[in-house]
Design a protein around this motif. Structure first.
Motif, mmCIF file in Angstrom:
data_model
loop_
_atom_site.group_PDB
_atom_site.id
_atom_site.type_symbol
_atom_site.label_atom_id
_atom_site.label_comp_id
_atom_site.label_asym_id
_atom_site.label_seq_id
_atom_site.Cartn_x
_atom_site.Cartn_y
_atom_site.Cartn_z
ATOM 1 N N ARG A 31 -89.420 -1.990 -49.766
ATOM 2 C CA ARG A 31 -88.300 -2.756 -50.329
ATOM 3 C C ARG A 31 -87.035 -1.909 -50.409
ATOM 4 O O ARG A 31 -85.958 -2.338 -50.025
ATOM 5 N N ARG A 32 -87.177 -0.685 -50.911
ATOM 6 C CA ARG A 32 -86.013 0.212 -51.039
ATOM 7 C C ARG A 32 -85.474 0.610 -49.666
ATOM 8 O O ARG A 32 -84.267 0.704 -49.470
ATOM 9 N N GLU A 35 -83.505 -2.274 -48.344
ATOM 10 C CA GLU A 35 -82.190 -2.336 -48.984
ATOM 11 C C GLU A 35 -81.252 -1.273 -48.418
ATOM 12 O O GLU A 35 -80.084 -1.548 -48.147
ATOM 13 N N GLU A 36 -81.781 -0.072 -48.238
ATOM 14 C CA GLU A 36 -80.981 1.048 -47.727
ATOM 15 C C GLU A 36 -80.464 0.784 -46.313
ATOM 16 O O GLU A 36 -79.312 1.079 -46.001
ATOM 17 N N VAL A 38 -80.438 -2.257 -44.799
ATOM 18 C CA VAL A 38 -80.001 -3.651 -44.678
ATOM 19 C C VAL A 38 -80.799 -4.369 -43.579
ATOM 20 O O VAL A 38 -80.250 -4.924 -42.627
#
Length: 74
Positions: A31-32, A35-36, A38
Motif C-alpha cells: 500500500r505504501r 502511494e509512493e 502512484v
C-alpha cells in the motif's frame, strides 16, 4: 555473457522493479509503495512477484538482503 556462470550474471530488473525492490527493502507495505509510486497495490504486487521470480527468491526479506548486497539502500 557467455562463459559466466548463471549465478554470477547480473540480474536484469526493470527500472520500476528496482524502484519497487528499494522500497520493499525499506520495509514498506504494498500500500505504501503504491502511494509512493502512484500506482495500484495490484501493480506493486505484480512487480514484487516478478522481482521474486527473476531473483529466484521466496520472500520480501530476501529482497531486503539482495538490495543490501547490491548497495541499493542509501
Amino acid at each position: 555473457p557467455r562463459g559466466v556462470p548463471q549465478s554470477r550474471r547480473p540480474i536484469a530488473l526493470t527500472r520500476r522493479e528496482r524502484e519497487v525492490a528499494m522500497l520493499v527493502a525499506q520495509e514498506l507495505t504494498n500500500r505504501r509503495i503504491a502511494e509512493e509510486l502512484v500506482i495500484s497495490e495490484r501493480t506493486v504486487a505484480t512487480h514484487v512477484h516478478k522481482i521474486l521470480e527473476k531473483l529466484n527468491l521466496r520472500s520480501r526479506l530476501q529482497i531486503v538482503a539482495w538490495a543490501m548486497e547490491q548497495d541499493l539502500l542509501r
